[in-house]
Design a protein around this motif. Structure first.
Motif, PDB file in Angstrom:
ATOM      1  N   VAL A 108       3.916 -68.154  57.274  1.00 30.92           N
ATOM      2  CA  VAL A 108       4.662 -68.328  55.930  1.00 30.92           C
ATOM      3  C   VAL A 108       3.735 -69.045  54.880  1.00 30.92           C
ATOM      4  O   VAL A 108       3.736 -68.619  53.878  1.00 30.92           O
ATOM      5  CB  VAL A 108       5.780 -69.328  56.202  1.00 30.92           C
ATOM      6  CG1 VAL A 108       6.479 -69.730  54.987  1.00 30.92           C
ATOM      7  CG2 VAL A 108       6.874 -68.592  57.287  1.00 30.92           C
ATOM      8  N   ALA A 109       2.957 -70.167  55.289  1.00 31.63           N
ATOM      9  CA  ALA A 109       2.020 -70.862  54.406  1.00 31.63           C
ATOM     10  C   ALA A 109       1.174 -69.531  53.710  1.00 31.63           C
ATOM     11  O   ALA A 109       0.811 -69.770  52.307  1.00 31.63           O
ATOM     12  CB  ALA A 109       1.252 -71.743  54.934  1.00 31.63           C
ATOM     13  N   SER A 110       0.456 -68.712  54.362  1.00 38.46           N
ATOM     14  CA  SER A 110      -0.701 -67.852  54.102  1.00 38.46           C
ATOM     15  C   SER A 110       0.068 -66.613  53.294  1.00 38.46           C
ATOM     16  O   SER A 110      -0.637 -66.221  52.491  1.00 38.46           O
ATOM     17  CB  SER A 110      -1.289 -67.423  55.241  1.00 38.46           C
ATOM     18  OG  SER A 110      -0.436 -66.656  56.289  1.00 38.46           O
ATOM     19  N   ALA A 111       1.275 -66.161  54.087  1.00 43.21           N
ATOM     20  CA  ALA A 111       1.767 -64.811  53.460  1.00 43.21           C
ATOM     21  C   ALA A 111       2.935 -64.987  52.292  1.00 43.21           C
ATOM     22  O   ALA A 111       3.176 -64.109  51.621  1.00 43.21           O
ATOM     23  CB  ALA A 111       2.591 -64.211  54.465  1.00 43.21           C
ATOM     24  N   GLY A 112       3.399 -66.235  52.165  1.00 47.04           N
ATOM     25  CA  GLY A 112       4.560 -66.615  50.981  1.00 47.04           C
ATOM     26  C   GLY A 112       5.798 -66.311  51.887  1.00 47.04           C
ATOM     27  O   GLY A 112       6.021 -65.637  52.814  1.00 47.04           O
ATOM     28  N   GLY A 113       6.867 -66.961  51.056  1.00 46.59           N
ATOM     29  CA  GLY A 113       8.269 -66.755  51.567  1.00 46.59           C
ATOM     30  C   GLY A 113       8.811 -65.516  51.682  1.00 46.59           C
ATOM     31  O   GLY A 113       9.425 -64.876  52.531  1.00 46.59           O
ATOM     32  N   ARG A 114       8.310 -64.524  50.499  1.00 44.32           N
ATOM     33  CA  ARG A 114       8.948 -63.106  50.489  1.00 44.32           C
ATOM     34  C   ARG A 114       8.540 -62.263  51.367  1.00 44.32           C
ATOM     35  O   ARG A 114       9.336 -61.530  52.315  1.00 44.32           O
ATOM     36  CB  ARG A 114       8.610 -62.600  49.205  1.00 44.32           C
ATOM     37  CG  ARG A 114       9.389 -61.170  48.922  1.00 44.32           C
ATOM     38  CD  ARG A 114       9.005 -60.861  47.397  1.00 44.32           C
ATOM     39  NE  ARG A 114       9.305 -59.234  47.279  1.00 44.32           N
ATOM     40  CZ  ARG A 114       9.235 -58.744  46.061  1.00 44.32           C
ATOM     41  NH1 ARG A 114       8.573 -59.288  45.023  1.00 44.32           N
ATOM     42  NH2 ARG A 114       9.829 -57.559  46.020  1.00 44.32           N
ATOM     43  N   ARG A 115       7.126 -62.289  51.921  1.00 44.60           N
ATOM     44  CA  ARG A 115       6.584 -61.702  53.042  1.00 44.60           C
ATOM     45  C   ARG A 115       7.251 -62.191  54.388  1.00 44.60           C
ATOM     46  O   ARG A 115       7.380 -61.386  55.319  1.00 44.60           O
ATOM     47  CB  ARG A 115       5.136 -61.497  53.050  1.00 44.60           C
ATOM     48  CG  ARG A 115       4.550 -60.758  51.962  1.00 44.60           C
ATOM     49  CD  ARG A 115       3.201 -60.461  52.100  1.00 44.60           C
ATOM     50  NE  ARG A 115       2.764 -60.067  53.268  1.00 44.60           N
ATOM     51  CZ  ARG A 115       1.534 -59.873  53.686  1.00 44.60           C
ATOM     52  NH1 ARG A 115       0.441 -60.497  53.298  1.00 44.60           N
ATOM     53  NH2 ARG A 115       1.362 -59.461  55.047  1.00 44.60           N
ATOM     54  N   ALA A 116       7.280 -63.477  54.497  1.00 47.45           N
ATOM     55  CA  ALA A 116       8.095 -64.064  55.704  1.00 47.45           C
ATOM     56  C   ALA A 116       9.528 -63.401  55.787  1.00 47.45           C
ATOM     57  O   ALA A 116       9.696 -63.121  56.960  1.00 47.45           O
ATOM     58  CB  ALA A 116       7.988 -65.435  55.638  1.00 47.45           C
TER      59      ALA A 116
END
Length: 286
Positions: A108-116
């Motif tokens: 989540v920290a690397s991909a962001g909330g939307r991609r998560a």
């Protein structure tokens, strides 16, 4: 003479725990093999052999599915699993929970909330279900006493300790989860409130109904004079500590065992506080 048989509708206490753990193991195994099916057999075996975490998961799933030594017994409703198995499952589940939370948090920290959120939808919610399953196993395998408190049957549960009292022989058996701590004379045991405000009162004795066991197993109530016992509240101290009690064994006949602490437990729930007060009151009758 009518006999009672265990049927599927009347299963022994603890059978639900065994069923739940096996169901979780099967779910984890199905998801594991589904992920491995996307790779060739040689690649999957090589990846598993080179990954210590994969080996830990295999052992964990094996223990969950087969549960060696597990047996539902009415005498220990909260402990259908052997102690070593309970501790092993709790350890593996805790490690799995930490790894799952770290993996999901890093993603989540690397991909962001939307991609998560897209990843959660693509995996049918497995990114959230996996940590939840590990957490459920940790909760199921938490330290528990052998039974619930039953004052009429002279059974008390405080924390992970269980105390049974036989009024005919005046003996007390203490258990720490499934391990037997010892057997003692009820007249040599006493409860000491280790923290909190003043907990014992020296007021005038009052007549309190008490359960008396007859020789043939009948029960009756009679007024037994007992001193009132004021128990501490469950509020934490200034340092965040819970009130505690100690069960003391003072045996003049046993050299070196005077004022020995049988166990020390924190009163974390209202049930623990009520059980401790009932145990203290019961021991005062001997």
């Amino acid at each position: 003479m009518a006999s009672t048989k265990e049927t599927r509708a009347n299963a022994a206490p603890g059978a639900g725990t065994i069923f739940t753990l096996r169901a979780i193991g099967l779910v984890l195994a199905v998801r594991w093999f589904f992920s491995m099916s996307e790779m060739s057999l040689s690649t999957a075996l090589t990846a598993m052999a080179s990954s210590p975490w994969a080996c830990i998961n295999l052992v964990f799933m094996f223990l969950l599915i087969f549960l060696p030594g597990a047996r539902a017994v009415a005498e220990r409703p909260f402990h259908p699993l052997p102690q070593w198995l309970r501790q092993a499952l709790r350890l593996f589940a805790f490690l799995g929970l930490l790894f799952a939370l770290w993996s999901v948090g890093a993603f989540v920290a690397s991909a962001g909330g939307r991609r998560a959120m897209q990843a959660v939808a693509a995996t049918n919610g497995w990114l959230l279900a996996a940590p939840a399953l590990y957490a459920i196993v940790v909760w199921i395998c938490r330290p528990l006493p052998l039974w619930r408190t039953n004052v009429a049957a002279r059974r008390f549960a405080i924390g992970r300790y269980a105390v049974s009292l036989d009024p005919l022989t005046r003996t007390v058996v203490v258990w720490a989860e499934r391990r037997k701590v010892g057997q003692y004379d009820a007249r040599e045991l006493s409860v000491r409130w280790a923290s909190g405000p003043q907990v014992r009162s020296t007021s005038t004795p009052t007549s309190t109904p008490a359960v008396v066991f007859g020789a043939a197993g009948e029960t009756s109530t009679s007024a037994v004079p007992m001193r009132s016992v004021a128990t501490p509240s469950l509020a934490r101290s200034a340092f965040g500590l819970r009130p505690k009690i100690e069960l003391l064994w003072d045996s003049p006949a046993a050299a070196g065992h005077n004022r020995q602490t049988v166990f020390r437990a924190a009163l974390t729930t209202e049930g623990d506080r009520v059980a401790a007060r009932a145990l203290d009151t019961t021991l005062r009758q001997f």
